[in-house]
Design a protein around this motif. Sequence first.
Motif, PDB file in Angstrom:
ATOM      1  N   ALA A 143     -68.715 -50.864 -17.118  1.00 34.77           N
ATOM      2  CA  ALA A 143     -68.929 -52.058 -17.943  1.00 34.77           C
ATOM      3  C   ALA A 143     -67.626 -52.833 -18.138  1.00 34.77           C
ATOM      4  O   ALA A 143     -67.606 -54.072 -18.056  1.00 34.77           O
ATOM      5  CB  ALA A 143     -69.522 -51.665 -19.287  1.00 34.77           C
ATOM      6  N   ALA A 144     -66.539 -52.106 -18.375  1.00 36.42           N
ATOM      7  CA  ALA A 144     -65.248 -52.783 -18.561  1.00 36.42           C
ATOM      8  C   ALA A 144     -64.803 -53.464 -17.279  1.00 36.42           C
ATOM      9  O   ALA A 144     -64.297 -54.598 -17.301  1.00 36.42           O
ATOM     10  CB  ALA A 144     -64.198 -51.768 -19.023  1.00 36.42           C
ATOM     11  N   GLY A 145     -64.995 -52.781 -16.151  1.00 42.93           N
ATOM     12  CA  GLY A 145     -64.632 -53.388 -14.874  1.00 42.93           C
ATOM     13  C   GLY A 145     -65.454 -54.611 -14.569  1.00 42.93           C
ATOM     14  O   GLY A 145     -64.935 -55.634 -14.103  1.00 42.93           O
ATOM     15  N   ALA A 146     -66.768 -54.542 -14.832  1.00 50.04           N
ATOM     16  CA  ALA A 146     -67.637 -55.692 -14.603  1.00 50.04           C
ATOM     17  C   ALA A 146     -67.236 -56.873 -15.483  1.00 50.04           C
ATOM     18  O   ALA A 146     -67.268 -58.034 -15.053  1.00 50.04           O
ATOM     19  CB  ALA A 146     -69.095 -55.309 -14.859  1.00 50.04           C
ATOM     20  N   THR A 147     -66.831 -56.584 -16.722  1.00 49.17           N
ATOM     21  CA  THR A 147     -66.401 -57.645 -17.629  1.00 49.17           C
ATOM     22  C   THR A 147     -65.145 -58.336 -17.110  1.00 49.17           C
ATOM     23  O   THR A 147     -65.042 -59.571 -17.128  1.00 49.17           O
ATOM     24  CB  THR A 147     -66.140 -57.079 -19.035  1.00 49.17           C
ATOM     25  OG1 THR A 147     -67.349 -56.503 -19.549  1.00 49.17           O
ATOM     26  CG2 THR A 147     -65.655 -58.168 -19.983  1.00 49.17           C
ATOM     27  N   SER A 148     -64.195 -57.545 -16.610  1.00 51.57           N
ATOM     28  CA  SER A 148     -62.966 -58.131 -16.078  1.00 51.57           C
ATOM     29  C   SER A 148     -63.255 -58.960 -14.836  1.00 51.57           C
ATOM     30  O   SER A 148     -62.736 -60.080 -14.677  1.00 51.57           O
ATOM     31  CB  SER A 148     -61.960 -57.016 -15.750  1.00 51.57           C
ATOM     32  OG  SER A 148     -60.697 -57.571 -15.420  1.00 51.57           O
ATOM     33  N   PHE A 149     -64.108 -58.446 -13.966  1.00 50.86           N
ATOM     34  CA  PHE A 149     -64.500 -59.231 -12.798  1.00 50.86           C
ATOM     35  C   PHE A 149     -65.231 -60.500 -13.226  1.00 50.86           C
ATOM     36  O   PHE A 149     -65.088 -61.555 -12.611  1.00 50.86           O
ATOM     37  CB  PHE A 149     -65.395 -58.408 -11.869  1.00 50.86           C
ATOM     38  CG  PHE A 149     -64.636 -57.629 -10.839  1.00 50.86           C
ATOM     39  CD1 PHE A 149     -63.878 -58.279  -9.881  1.00 50.86           C
ATOM     40  CD2 PHE A 149     -64.676 -56.251 -10.818  1.00 50.86           C
ATOM     41  CE1 PHE A 149     -63.169 -57.570  -8.924  1.00 50.86           C
ATOM     42  CE2 PHE A 149     -63.980 -55.531  -9.871  1.00 50.86           C
ATOM     43  CZ  PHE A 149     -63.217 -56.187  -8.912  1.00 50.86           C
ATOM     44  N   GLY A 150     -66.054 -60.385 -14.276  1.00 51.66           N
ATOM     45  CA  GLY A 150     -66.763 -61.552 -14.779  1.00 51.66           C
ATOM     46  C   GLY A 150     -65.804 -62.648 -15.204  1.00 51.66           C
ATOM     47  O   GLY A 150     -66.035 -63.836 -14.927  1.00 51.66           O
ATOM     48  N   LEU A 151     -64.722 -62.276 -15.857  1.00 59.18           N
ATOM     49  CA  LEU A 151     -63.714 -63.268 -16.241  1.00 59.18           C
ATOM     50  C   LEU A 151     -63.097 -63.914 -15.004  1.00 59.18           C
ATOM     51  O   LEU A 151     -62.807 -65.113 -14.987  1.00 59.18           O
ATOM     52  CB  LEU A 151     -62.631 -62.602 -17.090  1.00 59.18           C
ATOM     53  CG  LEU A 151     -63.079 -62.109 -18.472  1.00 59.18           C
ATOM     54  CD1 LEU A 151     -61.954 -61.320 -19.143  1.00 59.18           C
ATOM     55  CD2 LEU A 151     -63.501 -63.281 -19.356  1.00 59.18           C
ATOM     56  N   GLY A 152     -62.908 -63.098 -13.965  1.00 59.29           N
ATOM     57  CA  GLY A 152     -62.403 -63.652 -12.714  1.00 59.29           C
ATOM     58  C   GLY A 152     -63.374 -64.653 -12.108  1.00 59.29           C
ATOM     59  O   GLY A 152     -62.966 -65.708 -11.603  1.00 59.29           O
ATOM     60  N   HIS A 153     -64.666 -64.348 -12.169  1.00 59.94           N
ATOM     61  CA  HIS A 153     -65.658 -65.271 -11.624  1.00 59.94           C
ATOM     62  C   HIS A 153     -65.721 -66.569 -12.435  1.00 59.94           C
ATOM     63  O   HIS A 153     -65.975 -67.639 -11.880  1.00 59.94           O
ATOM     64  CB  HIS A 153     -67.028 -64.601 -11.579  1.00 59.94           C
ATOM     65  CG  HIS A 153     -67.100 -63.468 -10.602  1.00 59.94           C
ATOM     66  ND1 HIS A 153     -66.483 -63.518  -9.365  1.00 59.94           N
ATOM     67  CD2 HIS A 153     -67.697 -62.250 -10.675  1.00 59.94           C
ATOM     68  CE1 HIS A 153     -66.702 -62.388  -8.726  1.00 59.94           C
ATOM     69  NE2 HIS A 153     -67.436 -61.604  -9.501  1.00 59.94           N
ATOM     70  N   VAL A 154     -65.501 -66.467 -13.742  1.00 60.27           N
ATOM     71  CA  VAL A 154     -65.432 -67.686 -14.564  1.00 60.27           C
ATOM     72  C   VAL A 154     -64.289 -68.568 -14.072  1.00 60.27           C
ATOM     73  O   VAL A 154     -64.425 -69.800 -13.981  1.00 60.27           O
ATOM     74  CB  VAL A 154     -65.258 -67.333 -16.049  1.00 60.27           C
ATOM     75  CG1 VAL A 154     -64.910 -68.582 -16.864  1.00 60.27           C
ATOM     76  CG2 VAL A 154     -66.526 -66.692 -16.603  1.00 60.27           C
ATOM     77  N   ALA A 155     -63.157 -67.944 -13.748  1.00 61.39           N
ATOM     78  CA  ALA A 155     -62.016 -68.714 -13.244  1.00 61.39           C
ATOM     79  C   ALA A 155     -62.355 -69.359 -11.900  1.00 61.39           C
ATOM     80  O   ALA A 155     -62.071 -70.551 -11.683  1.00 61.39           O
ATOM     81  CB  ALA A 155     -60.792 -67.814 -13.112  1.00 61.39           C
ATOM     82  N   TYR A 156     -62.941 -68.579 -10.997  1.00 61.65           N
ATOM     83  CA  TYR A 156     -63.357 -69.160  -9.709  1.00 61.65           C
ATOM     84  C   TYR A 156     -64.318 -70.330  -9.935  1.00 61.65           C
ATOM     85  O   TYR A 156     -64.169 -71.402  -9.357  1.00 61.65           O
ATOM     86  CB  TYR A 156     -64.062 -68.108  -8.853  1.00 61.65           C
ATOM     87  CG  TYR A 156     -63.165 -67.246  -8.014  1.00 61.65           C
ATOM     88  CD1 TYR A 156     -62.199 -67.809  -7.179  1.00 61.65           C
ATOM     89  CD2 TYR A 156     -63.303 -65.860  -8.005  1.00 61.65           C
ATOM     90  CE1 TYR A 156     -61.377 -67.013  -6.384  1.00 61.65           C
ATOM     91  CE2 TYR A 156     -62.499 -65.059  -7.219  1.00 61.65           C
ATOM     92  CZ  TYR A 156     -61.542 -65.637  -6.410  1.00 61.65           C
ATOM     93  OH  TYR A 156     -60.732 -64.847  -5.620  1.00 61.65           O
ATOM     94  N   LEU A 157     -65.316 -70.100 -10.774  1.00 61.81           N
ATOM     95  CA  LEU A 157     -66.344 -71.112 -11.027  1.00 61.81           C
ATOM     96  C   LEU A 157     -65.734 -72.378 -11.615  1.00 61.81           C
ATOM     97  O   LEU A 157     -66.117 -73.503 -11.238  1.00 61.81           O
ATOM     98  CB  LEU A 157     -67.394 -70.533 -11.970  1.00 61.81           C
ATOM     99  CG  LEU A 157     -68.612 -71.394 -12.297  1.00 61.81           C
ATOM    100  CD1 LEU A 157     -69.349 -71.797 -11.030  1.00 61.81           C
ATOM    101  CD2 LEU A 157     -69.546 -70.644 -13.237  1.00 61.81           C
ATOM    102  N   THR A 158     -64.771 -72.218 -12.506  1.00 67.15           N
ATOM    103  CA  THR A 158     -64.101 -73.380 -13.102  1.00 67.15           C
ATOM    104  C   THR A 158     -63.413 -74.222 -12.033  1.00 67.15           C
ATOM    105  O   THR A 158     -63.535 -75.454 -12.002  1.00 67.15           O
ATOM    106  CB  THR A 158     -63.083 -72.914 -14.152  1.00 67.15           C
ATOM    107  OG1 THR A 158     -63.759 -72.191 -15.192  1.00 67.15           O
ATOM    108  CG2 THR A 158     -62.355 -74.102 -14.761  1.00 67.15           C
ATOM    109  N   GLY A 159     -62.703 -73.553 -11.142  1.00 68.50           N
ATOM    110  CA  GLY A 159     -62.024 -74.281 -10.068  1.00 68.50           C
ATOM    111  C   GLY A 159     -62.993 -74.962  -9.129  1.00 68.50           C
ATOM    112  O   GLY A 159     -62.790 -76.119  -8.730  1.00 68.50           O
ATOM    113  N   PHE A 160     -64.070 -74.272  -8.770  1.00 70.16           N
ATOM    114  CA  PHE A 160     -65.042 -74.858  -7.845  1.00 70.16           C
ATOM    115  C   PHE A 160     -65.770 -76.044  -8.484  1.00 70.16           C
ATOM    116  O   PHE A 160     -66.070 -77.025  -7.804  1.00 70.16           O
ATOM    117  CB  PHE A 160     -66.057 -73.801  -7.401  1.00 70.16           C
ATOM    118  CG  PHE A 160     -65.452 -72.647  -6.655  1.00 70.16           C
ATOM    119  CD1 PHE A 160     -64.290 -72.802  -5.922  1.00 70.16           C
ATOM    120  CD2 PHE A 160     -66.042 -71.392  -6.687  1.00 70.16           C
ATOM    121  CE1 PHE A 160     -63.714 -71.738  -5.229  1.00 70.16           C
ATOM    122  CE2 PHE A 160     -65.491 -70.328  -6.007  1.00 70.16           C
ATOM    123  CZ  PHE A 160     -64.323 -70.494  -5.278  1.00 70.16           C
TER     124      PHE A 160
END
Length: 231
Positions: free
Chosen positions: A86-103
Amino acid sequence: MRTTTRLKLAYTALAATDTALAGSARPWAHRARWVTKPLLLPALGAALATDPRAQGSPLRASTLAAQAGGWGGDVLLLGAGERAFAAGATSFGLGHVAYLTGFRRARDRRAPLRAGRLARSFAATWAASGPVVAAAAARHDRRLGATVLGYSALLSGMAAAASHLDPALPRDARVLTAAGGALFVASDAVLGARTFLLPSAPARLESVVMATYTGAQLLLAEGAARAGRRG
């Protein structure tokens, strides 16, 4: 040889080594991954940060932020159990938010995202598979169900946005970015199936997860670097 090239070669070597280690059931292989896996994204991030092509890229800052989130996920997923997942998925989720923001900032403004065929495909795939994997995760731990469902939706949204970039960006940057987003979805699909649907899956399936994951991160980084060129 440029610093950027050396760093990308180091990332490739680390990715190949970690992919091989991930498919081994031997205890020493997992211990060795505490060295290889945490070094992956720092090497790739340093390659992007030093790449002269990335200067002025609209995707540079968001990709570096996404890699930081991915690094946290890499380290946390080395742990065992539902909490680590769960913690790993949350950290990856934050990374995807960053990717999504840029895209989203570099999106094609001529047509809505939902008009894209790839975006519709990602949405349909998530609608068909996301709830199934989330339900399987909830059987392991009730709290994991919502985490997996939200994470998979975010990842699908990121991949869809990666396929809908501004046509003014170089074509190779757009193609690489879209391919990176799609490969990330593929990697997560294998991870979800191995973790929740195939509990007796062979250890070598983890090598598939790592090969697709490290390939996805490399494609996204290369797309971000090439987006610094216009025309």
